[in-house]
Design a protein around this motif. Structure first.
Motif, PDB file in Angstrom:
ATOM      1  N   GLY A 251      25.016  -7.548  -1.319  1.00 17.24           N
ATOM      2  CA  GLY A 251      23.780  -7.352  -0.578  1.00 17.24           C
ATOM      3  C   GLY A 251      23.554  -8.449   0.441  1.00 17.24           C
ATOM      4  O   GLY A 251      24.427  -9.297   0.669  1.00 17.24           O
ATOM      5  N   ARG A 252      22.391  -8.428   1.031  1.00 22.83           N
ATOM      6  CA  ARG A 252      22.044  -9.417   2.058  1.00 22.83           C
ATOM      7  C   ARG A 252      21.006 -10.381   1.510  1.00 22.83           C
ATOM      8  O   ARG A 252      19.941  -9.970   1.055  1.00 22.83           O
ATOM      9  CB  ARG A 252      21.492  -8.706   3.301  1.00 22.83           C
ATOM     10  N   ALA A 253      21.338 -11.651   1.543  1.00 22.79           N
ATOM     11  CA  ALA A 253      20.433 -12.723   1.120  1.00 22.79           C
ATOM     12  C   ALA A 253      19.874 -12.486  -0.285  1.00 22.79           C
ATOM     13  O   ALA A 253      18.693 -12.698  -0.549  1.00 22.79           O
ATOM     14  CB  ALA A 253      19.299 -12.876   2.131  1.00 22.79           C
ATOM     15  N   LEU A 254      20.737 -12.048  -1.173  1.00 22.12           N
ATOM     16  CA  LEU A 254      20.302 -11.825  -2.551  1.00 22.12           C
ATOM     17  C   LEU A 254      19.991 -13.167  -3.214  1.00 22.12           C
ATOM     18  O   LEU A 254      20.727 -14.141  -3.048  1.00 22.12           O
ATOM     19  CB  LEU A 254      21.389 -11.096  -3.346  1.00 22.12           C
ATOM     20  N   LYS A 255      18.921 -13.197  -3.979  1.00 17.68           N
ATOM     21  CA  LYS A 255      18.559 -14.414  -4.689  1.00 17.68           C
ATOM     22  C   LYS A 255      19.305 -14.476  -6.019  1.00 17.68           C
ATOM     23  O   LYS A 255      19.266 -13.530  -6.807  1.00 17.68           O
ATOM     24  CB  LYS A 255      17.053 -14.458  -4.936  1.00 17.68           C
ATOM     25  N   ALA A 256      19.978 -15.597  -6.263  1.00 18.71           N
ATOM     26  CA  ALA A 256      20.755 -15.739  -7.489  1.00 18.71           C
ATOM     27  C   ALA A 256      19.885 -15.573  -8.730  1.00 18.71           C
ATOM     28  O   ALA A 256      20.290 -14.942  -9.713  1.00 18.71           O
ATOM     29  CB  ALA A 256      21.451 -17.094  -7.508  1.00 18.71           C
ATOM     30  N   GLU A 257      18.668 -16.123  -8.682  1.00 19.88           N
ATOM     31  CA  GLU A 257      17.794 -16.017  -9.858  1.00 19.88           C
ATOM     32  C   GLU A 257      17.368 -14.574 -10.117  1.00 19.88           C
ATOM     33  O   GLU A 257      17.197 -14.156 -11.264  1.00 19.88           O
ATOM     34  CB  GLU A 257      16.562 -16.908  -9.715  1.00 19.88           C
ATOM     35  N   ALA A 258      17.235 -13.791  -9.053  1.00 21.63           N
ATOM     36  CA  ALA A 258      16.859 -12.385  -9.207  1.00 21.63           C
ATOM     37  C   ALA A 258      18.000 -11.579  -9.821  1.00 21.63           C
ATOM     38  O   ALA A 258      17.779 -10.719 -10.676  1.00 21.63           O
ATOM     39  CB  ALA A 258      16.459 -11.794  -7.858  1.00 21.63           C
TER      40      ALA A 258
ATOM     41  N   HIS B  27      28.542 -11.968 -20.498  1.00 24.53           N
ATOM     42  CA  HIS B  27      28.326 -11.554 -19.105  1.00 24.53           C
ATOM     43  C   HIS B  27      28.586 -12.699 -18.152  1.00 24.53           C
ATOM     44  O   HIS B  27      28.367 -13.853 -18.499  1.00 24.53           O
ATOM     45  CB  HIS B  27      26.875 -11.095 -18.875  1.00 24.53           C
ATOM     46  N   ASP B  28      29.067 -12.372 -16.974  1.00 27.50           N
ATOM     47  CA  ASP B  28      28.992 -13.290 -15.848  1.00 27.50           C
ATOM     48  C   ASP B  28      28.869 -12.455 -14.589  1.00 27.50           C
ATOM     49  O   ASP B  28      28.970 -11.226 -14.632  1.00 27.50           O
ATOM     50  CB  ASP B  28      30.173 -14.280 -15.800  1.00 27.50           C
ATOM     51  N   TRP B  29      28.621 -13.117 -13.474  1.00 27.11           N
ATOM     52  CA  TRP B  29      28.381 -12.344 -12.264  1.00 27.11           C
ATOM     53  C   TRP B  29      28.672 -13.172 -11.020  1.00 27.11           C
ATOM     54  O   TRP B  29      28.747 -14.402 -11.067  1.00 27.11           O
ATOM     55  CB  TRP B  29      26.937 -11.828 -12.218  1.00 27.11           C
ATOM     56  N   GLU B  30      28.876 -12.452  -9.935  1.00 21.94           N
ATOM     57  CA  GLU B  30      29.071 -13.084  -8.627  1.00 21.94           C
ATOM     58  C   GLU B  30      28.324 -12.277  -7.586  1.00 21.94           C
ATOM     59  O   GLU B  30      28.095 -11.069  -7.750  1.00 21.94           O
ATOM     60  CB  GLU B  30      30.556 -13.163  -8.261  1.00 21.94           C
ATOM     61  N   ILE B  31      27.917 -12.942  -6.522  1.00 21.74           N
ATOM     62  CA  ILE B  31      27.203 -12.289  -5.427  1.00 21.74           C
ATOM     63  C   ILE B  31      28.096 -12.298  -4.193  1.00 21.74           C
ATOM     64  O   ILE B  31      28.691 -13.318  -3.850  1.00 21.74           O
ATOM     65  CB  ILE B  31      25.878 -13.019  -5.128  1.00 21.74           C
ATOM     66  N   VAL B  32      28.181 -11.145  -3.552  1.00 19.92           N
ATOM     67  CA  VAL B  32      28.966 -11.017  -2.324  1.00 19.92           C
ATOM     68  C   VAL B  32      28.013 -10.693  -1.176  1.00 19.92           C
ATOM     69  O   VAL B  32      27.303  -9.683  -1.210  1.00 19.92           O
ATOM     70  CB  VAL B  32      30.029  -9.909  -2.463  1.00 19.92           C
ATOM     71  N   GLU B  33      27.971 -11.546  -0.194  1.00 19.63           N
ATOM     72  CA  GLU B  33      27.117 -11.331   0.980  1.00 19.63           C
ATOM     73  C   GLU B  33      27.703 -10.254   1.875  1.00 19.63           C
ATOM     74  O   GLU B  33      28.899 -10.257   2.160  1.00 19.63           O
ATOM     75  CB  GLU B  33      26.962 -12.640   1.752  1.00 19.63           C
ATOM     76  N   THR B  34      26.869  -9.309   2.282  1.00 21.32           N
ATOM     77  CA  THR B  34      27.363  -8.232   3.161  1.00 21.32           C
ATOM     78  C   THR B  34      26.602  -8.218   4.484  1.00 21.32           C
ATOM     79  O   THR B  34      25.589  -8.883   4.646  1.00 21.32           O
ATOM     80  CB  THR B  34      27.185  -6.878   2.459  1.00 21.32           C
TER      81      THR B  34
END
Length: 202
Positions: A161-168, A195-202
């Protein structure tokens, strides 16, 4: 009623007859009841009743599924869900199947992934996060002896997503894992869930 409601707007007598709680409550306190107060009271009662009905319905959720063997020459089965959809399952060649469809246990794993991904997307959308993608990669271990239940399942989330907040994102995943995802919480009765996760900026 006139003794209770002094010089105030009368309350609809039909409503009062159906909801004597209004009269009783005000008689106990010796106060008067305006139409507005009665309306507020009824709204509160209705909300409580609706919550109770919802809780009863949740407690009585029923699901249906019909599974049919597709015939000799294999170990394929078709499952028709209560919502009217069909899913085909097959076994491994060493077990008499033809490997033409997912194994039943693979579908259980997929169901857990779909359940939690659904939660995460919904929670992030409600949090007004600009999410454009969500992928969950699951890796699981099973017991070596029958019944070969899942003993460990790891969920790796890739959220785009765009500018996703890590805490969210973290909050959405935790809420799904701890409160909403019935599939993974149920599997957690026999398996260690991580669980683990990563955020990819689009």
């Amino acid at each position: 009623m006139s003794a209770i409601i002094k010089n105030k707007v009368s309350i609809n007598s039909t409503i009062i007859s159906k909801y004597p709680h209004i009269i009783a409550a005000h008689q106990r306190t010796g106060t008067t009841a305006t139409q507005s107060e009665a309306k507020d009271y009824l709204i509160g009662v209705s909300a409580r009743i609706l919550r109770q009905i919802a809780e009863l319905k949740i407690g009585k959720i029923e699901m249906e599924c019909t599974v049919q063997w597709l015939g000799e020459g294999g170990m394929a089965f078709a499952a028709r869900s209560g919502s009217g959809h069909i899913v085909v399952m097959d076994g491994a060649p060493e077990g008499g199947g033809n490997n033409l469809a997912p194994r039943p246990m693979e579908l259980i794993l997929a169901g857990a992934g779909g359940c939690t991904a659904y939660d995460v997307v919904m929670i992030l959308n409600k949090s007004r996060q600009d999410i454009s993608g969500c992928e969950v990669q699951l890796k699981a271990d099973r017991a070596e002896t029958d019944p070969k239940v899942f003993t460990r399942i790891h969920f790796h989330f890739i959220v785009k997503g765009r500018a996703l907040k890590a805490e969210a994102v973290g909050r959405a995943i935790n809420l799904s894992a701890e409160k909403y995802c019935s599939a993974s919480i149920m599997l957690g009765k026999t398996a260690t869930i991580t669980h683990d996760w990563e955020i990819v900026e689009t």
